[in-house]
Design a protein around this motif. Structure first.
Motif, mmCIF file in Angstrom:
data_model
loop_
_atom_site.group_PDB
_atom_site.id
_atom_site.type_symbol
_atom_site.label_atom_id
_atom_site.label_comp_id
_atom_site.label_asym_id
_atom_site.label_seq_id
_atom_site.Cartn_x
_atom_site.Cartn_y
_atom_site.Cartn_z
ATOM 1 N N UNK A 1 0.829 -1.206 0.000
ATOM 2 C CA UNK A 1 0.000 0.000 0.000
ATOM 3 C C UNK A 1 0.869 1.265 0.000
ATOM 4 N N UNK A 2 1.963 1.213 0.762
ATOM 5 C CA UNK A 2 2.864 2.375 0.789
ATOM 6 C C UNK A 2 3.528 2.571 -0.570
ATOM 7 N N UNK A 3 3.953 1.468 -1.165
ATOM 8 C CA UNK A 3 4.597 1.557 -2.478
ATOM 9 C C UNK A 3 3.623 2.112 -3.505
ATOM 10 N N UNK A 4 2.380 1.691 -3.388
ATOM 11 C CA UNK A 4 1.354 2.170 -4.311
ATOM 12 C C UNK A 4 1.209 3.695 -4.209
ATOM 13 N N UNK A 5 1.351 4.205 -2.982
ATOM 14 C CA UNK A 5 1.226 5.648 -2.779
ATOM 15 C C UNK A 5 2.516 6.387 -3.136
ATOM 16 N N UNK A 6 3.515 5.661 -3.617
ATOM 17 C CA UNK A 6 4.719 6.332 -4.106
ATOM 18 C C UNK A 6 5.865 6.399 -3.109
ATOM 19 N N UNK A 7 5.720 5.762 -1.969
ATOM 20 C CA UNK A 7 6.806 5.771 -0.992
ATOM 21 C C UNK A 7 7.797 4.646 -1.305
ATOM 22 N N UNK A 8 9.016 4.827 -0.837
ATOM 23 C CA UNK A 8 10.031 3.786 -1.021
ATOM 24 C C UNK A 8 10.118 2.950 0.238
ATOM 25 N N UNK A 9 9.952 1.658 0.089
ATOM 26 C CA UNK A 9 9.817 0.780 1.244
ATOM 27 C C UNK A 9 10.962 -0.226 1.293
ATOM 28 N N UNK A 10 11.498 -0.409 2.479
ATOM 29 C CA UNK A 10 12.438 -1.506 2.694
ATOM 30 C C UNK A 10 11.843 -2.410 3.770
#
Lengths: 452, 422
Positions: free
Chosen positions: A158-167
């Motif tokens: 969901x975070x990636x979908x909103x454009x954030x970079x996730x590790x």
């Protein structure tokens, strides 16, 4: 007792093992799905939706299956629950959506097979080369997720979908958490957990870092420094012990470890006892017992200290065990282990009753080459001990948006309070992602305002 | 045990169930099987002049709905594509072997008196019980000025009927096409021409669906499609209306009507009888399930008649006709209110959302601890029945008639600007 200690690998030929661990409930054919979808009444404000922790619009996706709109059906599911494929396989639907299906009011146990239909739709998506969601333009915000189980994965997507970079950090080499290491293999056959993760990750913007142990190789303090927000989906890393002095003898294992070994190895290389006793009344106990049987154990007894109505495994799970050759015994509490030369030989139980507790004088003994303990998993707060995050009743305290007591740190899944279900973890991860997104966007607006 | 023996325009059959003129009655083989299964009669698939017509592949398109197959069937098949002599020989054999069954021969030749004069004696010679004039086929044959092309012009209907009546002793049944604005026009023309009976409805002009890959109407024949004739359960309401119109028309009074159009079971049969039919013709149901369906039709109709105390078909035929009236004659003081049986309700909410979105906001919703709770707001309910129709549970929602204070029809209604004043 005189019986020889007998734990061995490869009790069954590989072909038999492959069959035993193949898909327990194969997917519906097109015809079956069409017939089943047509049973749905397409209820308004459907009770099944309310019973789904992730609020999947069930009538809508079933209607879409009925109209042969599988892209629409799968997207309807996945936009609420990105792990809709594994939830379709592992959810105890009999106590969730299907329990509330209005068909059960007409005829008991005749709910629309929502889980099977969900699998049908999500399987369709898994066979496409496209991803139904598009990642928004990069926000430049970085989020660290600890734990690559269902909560962490749902949060990441969901975070990636909103454009954030996730590790995502996880102590295991592979992501997936319980889906990869904790669920019975035949529930997620054909490497489904990994396929689903590949699909989930294909949205982009998600990195996985395995072998990362919180409190050891990584610390929350460091993560807070390097990332704009942190989500903890660290699950329950501890298991309850029986409390016997000689519990460390050979042949006595945590069911969780047994299943993890099974999920991580070639089936013919997983050791299993000839006679196995599983202690516990939850899904882990059932998964351990049935898998032990399917590995080739001769005698499996699942012993639970209370009655069937108290088991946390559902009646469907219990019957699954019983129809798979597992003897289930109730109202018996482990009293002591019988050992010989540091290996288990059996276990003695005290019989109990709902009224009178357990009577050590009234006991019975089960011979066993292997005893699997599945009496509960617990949250281990050690990795975050120094961080002063509020923990109550053995779980991290969060508000309705998944916020912990520490600013910028969120948590969800089994490490927080609530039902310990995959689907609940997905909801927690998803909702925390939305809260993180809102927070990060608000702070960027503030910064922009300040800069302007 | 109710007496199902039928005498229709002088034609006798052991029960009112006839197979309609269609593929199931094209050959001796099929008809023999039908009679062995218990059918009371057949209308042999339409005979024409030699050389026989040529049929296409494929021929049928079907309409399904929410998992049920063949609620409607569309065909682009023409009349019998076998030589006249072959059909005639088979008809003769079958009639001789099954003398108690009705064998009616459907006919279609060009609109010339000589052509009809020529074929009638050939048919009569078979011993057939009657003829049915196919004035209904709405596809293919109509492009050759036969079938519906005749049936849509009352003058032609009357003319051809008269030719037939003048040239045969056999009873003449005129099969009517529904592809007209007013069914009474061809029906009255048939009577004027001396018809012994009418049968209806023939199939309805239709495009059953579009193949979205071929981008052509179905059934697709070599990349193209054409309109066909529509029949099956979905056309029943259209047939009932047209039959009722004829049955209540004073100029048609007493003419036997053979009911056709989606009859699938004994209940449909009883409804057709009640609206004025004296015999029943079936096709799609047999094409869907085979000839054995007649067993339950006979049995079910008989049991229902026994339960109601109707001894013979005449007791049923036309029984609903006097209650089939123009809208103007309905009592505007009559009112029903929906009642939800809360014990039977499963909480699906379909009644609520149907009423809320598309009717009168007369069903309230409340989320109870165990299930949703739906209740009728009686003051808002107009008694439209929609909730009862969408409810998936039988008899959960019933429409309760309210006490009626006298009678008031639209012609006398105060709101009618053209009302009749005393």
């Amino acid at each position: 007792m005189g019986t020889r200690f007998d734990i061995a690998c490869g009790r069954l030929p590989e072909a038999v093992l492959d069959l035993n661990f193949a898909d327990a409930h194969p997917g519906l054919s097109n015809e079956q799905a069409a017939l089943e979808a047509d049973r749905c009444f397409y209820c308004y404000d459907a009770p099944c939706v309310e019973a789904c922790p992730t609020d999947i619009d069930i009538p809508r996706f079933i209607k879409a299956i009925a109209s042969d709109n599988l892209a629409g059906a799968s997207k309807t599911i996945l936009q609420s629950n990105i792990l809709g494929g594994s939830c379709a396989r592992v959810c105890p639907t009999e106590i969730l959506c299907e329990q509330k299906c209005v068909h059960t009011a007409i005829e008991a146990n005749h709910a629309v097979r929502i889980g099977a239909l969900q699998r049908f739709a999500t399987d369709w998506q898994m066979n496409q080369t496209t991803h139904p969601f598009q990642r928004a333009q990069s926000t430049g915000r970085r989020v660290a997720i600890v734990g690559a189980g269902p909560a962490g994965l749902a949060c990441a997507h969901r975070l990636a979908m909103h454009g954030h970079d996730v590790t995502i950090f996880d102590r295991h080499e592979a992501p997936g958490g319980l889906n990869q290491y904790g669920v019975a293999a035949y529930k997620l056959a054909d490497n489904f957990a990994q396929k689903e993760i590949d699909f989930l990750m294909s949205i982009g913007g998600i990195q996985f870092q395995g072998g990362a142990v919180l409190g050891q190789t990584i610390t929350l303090a460091d993560l807070r420094q390097s990332y704009h927000a942190v989500f903890l989906g660290i699950g329950l890393s501890g298991v309850r012990a029986l409390g016997f002095e000689n519990e460390g003898v050979e042949g006595v294992l945590d069911a969780v470890a047994f299943i993890e070994a099974l999920r991580s190895s070639t089936l013919s290389e997983v050791p299993v006892g000839r006679r196995v006793v599983v202690i516990g009344g939850g899904n882990t106990a059932v998964d351990a017992a049935v898998q032990a049987k399917r590995l080739g154990a001769e005698e499996i007894t699942l012993v639970y200290r209370r009655g069937p109505e108290h088991m946390s495994a559902t009646s469907v799970e219990r019957e699954w065990a019983q129809t798979n050759g597992v003897t289930v015994r109730f109202w018996a509490s482990p009293h002591h282990l019988l050992t010989d030369q540091d290996a288990v030989q059996g276990i003695c139980f005290s019989r109990g009753t709902p009224e009178g507790g357990y009577d050590p004088q009234d006991s019975f003994t089960l011979e066993a080459d292997m005893v699997l303990k599945a009496i509960g998993q617990v949250f281990v707060p050690d990795p975050i001990q120094k961080d002063q995050i509020l923990v109550e009743n053995g779980r991290i305290v969060v508000d309705a948006h998944g916020r912990t007591s520490m600013p910028g740190v969120y948590a969800g899944g089994d490490c927080t309070a609530g039902e310990d279900l995959t689907v609940a973890a997905v909801r927690d991860g998803r909702d925390a992602a939305e809260a993180i997104h809102a927070e990060l966007m608000a702070s960027s607006v503030e910064k922009d305002a300040n800069n302007g | 045990m109710a007496d199902l023996r039928t005498v229709f325009a002088g034609i006798k059959s052991p029960n009112p169930f006839w197979l309609a003129s269609a593929p199931p009655t094209d050959k001796e083989y099929n008809v023999r099987r039908a009679f062995q299964a218990g059918w009371g009669g057949v209308v042999w698939k339409t005979l024409g002049e030699d050389p026989p017509v040529v049929n296409l592949s494929s021929r049928y398109g079907a309409l399904g709905f929410e998992g049920r197959r063949l609620i409607g069937l569309n065909n682009i098949e023409l009349i019998s594509d076998r030589p006249l002599a072959t059909n005639i020989a088979e008809i003769k054999r079958v009639k001789r072997e099954f003398p108690d069954r009705a064998v009616i021969v459907s006919l279609m030749v060009p609109c010339e008196e000589d052509k009809w004069k020529a074929i009638l004696p050939i048919v009569e010679e078979t011993g057939a019980d009657g003829i049915e004039l196919n004035f209904g086929c709405p596809h293919g044959m109509s492009e050759r000025n036969m079938g519906a092309a005749v049936g849509q012009v009352p003058e032609y209907v009357e003319m051809v009927t008269r030719w037939c009546k003048q040239n045969t002793r056999m009873p003449v049944i005129v099969k009517l096409t529904p592809n007209v604005t007013n069914i009474l026009m061809p029906a009255r023309a048939a009577r004027a021409g001396g018809a012994d009976a009418v049968s209806l409805i023939n199939t309805i002009q239709s495009v059953i669906g579009v193949d979205l890959d071929a981008m052509a109407p179905m059934p697709v024949v070599g990349g193209k499609g054409t309109h066909g004739g529509y029949c099956g359960p979905a056309v029943k309401p259209i047939a009932l209306r047209m039959i009722g119109e004829i049955a209540r028309d004073p100029t048609m009074a007493g003419i036997p009507i053979s009911g056709i159009g989606g009859i699938s079971n004994w209940r449909d049969s009883a409804e057709f009888l009640a609206m004025g039919a004296g015999s029943l013709q079936v096709c799609t149901a047999a094409m869907h399930y085979g000839f054995r369906i007649v067993e339950d039709m006979i049995d079910g109709l008989s049991n229902w008649m026994d339960g109601k105390g109707y001894e013979r078909l005449d007791d049923v035929t036309g029984r609903a006709v006097s209650q089939f009236v123009p809208w103007n004659q309905l009592n505007m003081k009559f009112r029903t209110i929906a009642d939800i049986d809360q014990d039977a309700c499963v909480g699906c909410g379909l009644c609520h959302i149907a009423c809320e979105d598309t009717s009168h906001q007369a069903i309230s919703k409340r989320n109870g601890p165990d299930r949703r709770h739906y209740e009728v707001i009686e003051d808002e309910c107009v008694g439209c029945n929609l909730c009862a129709h969408v409810c998936p549970v039988d008899d959960c929602i019933t429409m309760v008639p309210q006490p009626v204070d006298g009678e008031l029809t639209w012609p006398e209604h105060p709101s009618n600007p053209h009302r009749i004043t005393a």
